[in-house]
Write a protein that holds these residues in place. Sequence first.
Motif, PDB file in Angstrom:
ATOM      1  N   ASP A  77       1.968   0.096   1.868  1.00  0.00           N
ATOM      2  CA  ASP A  77       1.428   0.517   3.091  1.00  0.00           C
ATOM      3  C   ASP A  77      -0.452   0.437   3.275  1.00  0.00           C
ATOM      4  O   ASP A  77      -0.668   0.715   2.104  1.00  0.00           O
ATOM      5  CB  ASP A  77       1.847   1.989   3.497  1.00  0.00           C
ATOM      6  CG  ASP A  77       1.458   2.298   4.907  1.00  0.00           C
ATOM      7  OD1 ASP A  77       2.087   2.082   5.967  1.00  0.00           O
ATOM      8  OD2 ASP A  77       0.244   3.138   4.757  1.00  0.00           O
ATOM      9  N   ILE A  78      -0.742  -0.019   4.235  1.00  0.00           N
ATOM     10  CA  ILE A  78      -2.274  -0.159   4.201  1.00  0.00           C
ATOM     11  C   ILE A  78      -2.993   1.136   3.808  1.00  0.00           C
ATOM     12  O   ILE A  78      -4.140   0.951   3.063  1.00  0.00           O
ATOM     13  CB  ILE A  78      -2.812  -0.812   5.354  1.00  0.00           C
ATOM     14  CG1 ILE A  78      -4.082  -1.184   5.438  1.00  0.00           C
ATOM     15  CG2 ILE A  78      -2.324   0.224   6.644  1.00  0.00           C
ATOM     16  CD1 ILE A  78      -4.404  -2.329   4.605  1.00  0.00           C
ATOM     17  N   ASN A  79      -2.408   2.225   4.309  1.00  0.00           N
ATOM     18  CA  ASN A  79      -3.178   3.598   3.919  1.00  0.00           C
ATOM     19  C   ASN A  79      -2.495   3.921   2.409  1.00  0.00           C
ATOM     20  O   ASN A  79      -3.089   5.068   2.052  1.00  0.00           O
ATOM     21  CB  ASN A  79      -2.556   4.628   4.965  1.00  0.00           C
ATOM     22  CG  ASN A  79      -3.238   4.269   6.139  1.00  0.00           C
ATOM     23  OD1 ASN A  79      -4.568   3.874   6.494  1.00  0.00           O
ATOM     24  ND2 ASN A  79      -2.460   4.147   7.265  1.00  0.00           N
ATOM     25  N   GLY A  80      -1.712   3.320   1.802  1.00  0.00           N
ATOM     26  CA  GLY A  80      -1.361   3.662   0.489  1.00  0.00           C
ATOM     27  C   GLY A  80      -0.295   4.839   0.224  1.00  0.00           C
ATOM     28  O   GLY A  80      -0.205   5.388  -0.836  1.00  0.00           O
ATOM     29  N   TYR A  81       0.310   5.122   1.654  1.00  0.00           N
ATOM     30  CA  TYR A  81       1.056   6.475   1.151  1.00  0.00           C
ATOM     31  C   TYR A  81       2.401   5.975   0.714  1.00  0.00           C
ATOM     32  O   TYR A  81       3.345   6.788   0.174  1.00  0.00           O
ATOM     33  CB  TYR A  81       1.138   7.005   2.746  1.00  0.00           C
ATOM     34  CG  TYR A  81      -0.011   7.584   3.025  1.00  0.00           C
ATOM     35  CD1 TYR A  81      -0.856   8.343   2.546  1.00  0.00           C
ATOM     36  CD2 TYR A  81      -0.434   7.259   4.473  1.00  0.00           C
ATOM     37  CE1 TYR A  81      -2.067   8.589   2.811  1.00  0.00           C
ATOM     38  CE2 TYR A  81      -1.502   7.791   5.094  1.00  0.00           C
ATOM     39  CZ  TYR A  81      -2.512   8.391   3.982  1.00  0.00           C
ATOM     40  OH  TYR A  81      -3.864   8.833   4.598  1.00  0.00           O
TER      41      TYR A  81
END
Length: 367
Positions: free
Chosen positions: A310-314
């Motif tokens: 995920d682009i947000n790193g979650y």
Amino acid sequence: MAKRDYYEVLGVSKSASADEIKKAYRKLAIQYHPDKNPDNPEAEDKFKEAAEAYEVLSNPEKKARYDQYGHQGLGGNGGFGGGGMNMEDIFSQFGDIFGGGGFGSFFGGGGGRRTKKGTNLRVKLKLNLQEIANGVEKKIKVKRHVVAPGVTFKNCSACQGSGQVKKVVNTMLGQMVSASTCTVCGGAGQIVDKKPADADSRGLVIKEEVISINIPGGVGEGMQLSMSGKGNEIPGGIPGDLLIVIEEAEEGVFQREGNNVIYDLHISFIQAALGDSVEVPTIDGKVKIKIDPGTQSGKMLRLKGKGIKDINGYSRGDQLIMVNVWTPTQLSREERAILEGLKNSENFKPDPGKQDKSFFDKMKEFF
């Protein structure tokens, strides 16, 4: 310290119009302007934070990326090229937010020459699915204008180094002073004094540089990242930015669906009936999976965490494997005789039960 949500910073909702966003920013800019809050670091930080939020939310393209991917969609660092806020950037880019002579003249101070900014450079960067999934460091060659070594500058005689030309007009109400950008120096306040032979009239030369770019995992087609100060330079100003536009290379093996990847697995009728252990490719390499006896064509298997970060790193997406039972198109005489003998067997007659979901039901379940 984690960045605050840009909508929260400006005090507006996600459905706010462009005019509402501008009004909210104007209100905060007035409240926390440096001229109004001298020697107040906290006010300066809030002034910069508001400008950064407005820089993103006032740009339809950046706003769309932010709404979908959050701060990571802007290269992980927010607006102004992700290089941290610069007061000169704010004044040069948003100096007309009040519809007049800029931030400084609005409060009667902080005037003078506004720093010019060099032009941005835009490059396209093609990434394969593995690079997109995990993030990657890329080195690219960029040709940009830089100030030539040995160039010296002197104050512009037309504006006396201020970058602005003032004009006094006599009216019925008295004298009125207006200021405009100096056409000789372009507002820089300086002109070339001495330059090497290979430099142009602005004192610039073209230089090829190798620039290292850290691409976060989860980027997508058309997403734009930026590197502050890696664009074209300008005499007496600050460099522009390098804009990196992401392109996804065509994949023959996988298809992307959000953060999930889809792989078509073809197995024989015998493997489907008896079960088997088969090797399948993933973004991170090959793995073995089990095919249960009696597997039907169209069955979806899931490999958790084998998709795109995920682009947000979650989190990380999954790999979805669609099982396709392949029917042979040519049979030998012996093969045909064996199948003819099985054709009327009760176990070979189609008898789907309620547990055998339709293709569309399976897709709904996975998406």
